[in-house]
Scaffold this motif. Structure first.
Motif, PDB file in Angstrom:
ATOM      1  N   ARG A  25       0.848  -1.181   0.000  1.00 50.89           N
ATOM      2  CA  ARG A  25       0.000   0.000   0.000  1.00 50.89           C
ATOM      3  C   ARG A  25       0.886   1.234   0.000  1.00 50.89           C
ATOM      4  N   THR A  26       0.341   2.303  -0.570  1.00 53.32           N
ATOM      5  CA  THR A  26       1.054   3.573  -0.617  1.00 53.32           C
ATOM      6  C   THR A  26       0.642   4.423   0.578  1.00 53.32           C
ATOM      7  N   VAL A  27       1.654   4.912   1.316  1.00 55.08           N
ATOM      8  CA  VAL A  27       1.397   5.697   2.512  1.00 55.08           C
ATOM      9  C   VAL A  27       1.960   7.104   2.328  1.00 55.08           C
ATOM     10  N   ALA A  28       1.134   8.113   2.606  1.00 58.91           N
ATOM     11  CA  ALA A  28       1.555   9.513   2.483  1.00 58.91           C
ATOM     12  C   ALA A  28       2.152  10.004   3.798  1.00 58.91           C
ATOM     13  N   HIS A  29       3.254  10.778   3.703  1.00 60.01           N
ATOM     14  CA  HIS A  29       3.893  11.360   4.874  1.00 60.01           C
ATOM     15  C   HIS A  29       4.049  12.854   4.625  1.00 60.01           C
ATOM     16  N   MET A  30       3.597  13.681   5.562  1.00 59.98           N
ATOM     17  CA  MET A  30       3.709  15.132   5.412  1.00 59.98           C
ATOM     18  C   MET A  30       4.715  15.659   6.439  1.00 59.98           C
ATOM     19  N   ASP A  31       5.696  16.465   5.948  1.00 59.38           N
ATOM     20  CA  ASP A  31       6.684  17.011   6.873  1.00 59.38           C
ATOM     21  C   ASP A  31       6.189  18.326   7.454  1.00 59.38           C
ATOM     22  N   ALA A  32       7.035  18.962   8.273  1.00 56.31           N
ATOM     23  CA  ALA A  32       6.645  20.189   8.970  1.00 56.31           C
ATOM     24  C   ALA A  32       6.352  21.332   8.016  1.00 56.31           C
ATOM     25  N   ASN A  33       6.912  21.282   6.804  1.00 59.66           N
ATOM     26  CA  ASN A  33       6.697  22.350   5.818  1.00 59.66           C
ATOM     27  C   ASN A  33       5.491  22.094   4.922  1.00 59.66           C
ATOM     28  N   GLY A  34       4.784  21.027   5.173  1.00 62.81           N
ATOM     29  CA  GLY A  34       3.602  20.720   4.371  1.00 62.81           C
ATOM     30  C   GLY A  34       3.901  19.941   3.117  1.00 62.81           C
ATOM     31  N   ASN A  35       5.151  19.507   2.947  1.00 63.93           N
ATOM     32  CA  ASN A  35       5.511  18.719   1.769  1.00 63.93           C
ATOM     33  C   ASN A  35       5.145  17.251   1.995  1.00 63.93           C
ATOM     34  N   THR A  36       4.616  16.627   0.957  1.00 66.63           N
ATOM     35  CA  THR A  36       4.164  15.246   1.074  1.00 66.63           C
ATOM     36  C   THR A  36       5.071  14.321   0.284  1.00 66.63           C
ATOM     37  N   THR A  37       5.494  13.264   0.935  1.00 68.69           N
ATOM     38  CA  THR A  37       6.237  12.197   0.263  1.00 68.69           C
ATOM     39  C   THR A  37       5.476  10.895   0.432  1.00 68.69           C
TER      40      THR A  37
END
Length: 241
Positions: free
Chosen positions: A102-114
């Motif tokens: 499954r694909t999991v989204a991760h958002m950093d403190a700057n709002g960028n999503t990987t």
């Protein structure tokens, strides 16, 4: 999406929508209630039987609809060699321990999503087989098992063939006591007669006469009406201006 500010005209229009939905709901509910009353009349007129002699007589003389209390028993029980016990019906469900991604989204403190790909494992359905007794007795009379809607299955056991293959077993016991609702004619009963396990005749009648059709209908109808009104408010309703 519109700026969610509801106008006075939209409120008036939504009241009209709700009124129409309630009116239509009342008409449908009346039909459901009428059908339930017709069914209740059938239940009330049905013969109530709790002895083998009366049951046999009713089949011979075509008495029609009847509630019959008695014991349902498998005459040729079935099983699988790898499990204990014998059953009226038993099923063997195969499960495979399967890897998925499954694909999991991760958002950093700057709002960028990987995004990352994760793996996980689960036991997935991979087929089943079953066995059933061919004949049963009810009130000391013999019938093919197809004459009854059987009670629900219960869990028996889980056997692992390996770390990635297992079999789950569910079955119905050999003997059950309860009430059937059926039609007695031509020396037999109607096909797929429902069997109400552990219920006396009066308890079975009460359950059937209660009926939850109207209550369930109104729950879903009110939810549906709410959804329709909400969707109406979401729209740009310039035509009301």
């Amino acid at each position: 999406m519109r700026n969610f500010e509801i106008t006075k005209r939209e409120v008036l229009a939504s009241i009209s929508i709700i009124a129409v939905m309630i009116l239509v709901g009342i008409l449908i509910s009346a039909k459901i209630t009428e059908r339930q009353m017709d069914r209740n009349e059938v239940y009330n007129k049905a013969v109530k039987i709790d002895s083998q002699e009366t049951f046999s007589y009713g089949m011979r003389t075509n008495v029609g609809n009847a509630f019959v209390y008695g014991t349902l028993e498998a005459l040729d029980p079935v099983s699988y060699p790898e499990i204990d016990g014998s059953y009226m019906y038993v099923e063997k469900i195969k499960k495979l321990y399967t890897m998925h991604t499954r694909t999991v989204a991760h958002m950093d403190a700057n709002g960028n999503t990987t995004y990352t790909i994760e793996t996980y494992w689960s036991w997935d359905y991979a087929g089943e087989e079953s066995k059933a007794a061919s004949t049963v007795s009810f009130c000391e009379a013999t019938f093919p098992i197809s004459k009854f809607e059987l009670p629900g299955t219960r869990y028996i056991d889980t056997i692992y063939e390996s770390g990635h293959v297992r079999y789950e077993y569910y079955g119905i016991g050999i003997t059950h006591t309860g009430t059937i609702f059926t039609t007695l004619s031509d020396n037999t009963i109607s096909d797929s007669s429902p069997f109400y396990e552990d219920l006396t005749i009066d308890e079975a009648v009460n359950r059937l006469e209660k009926g939850v059709g109207t209550t369930v209908f109104w729950i879903f109808w009110i939810i549906g009406t709410g959804v329709i009104v909400f969707k109406f408010y979401e729209r740009e309703n310039e035509w009301l201006e």
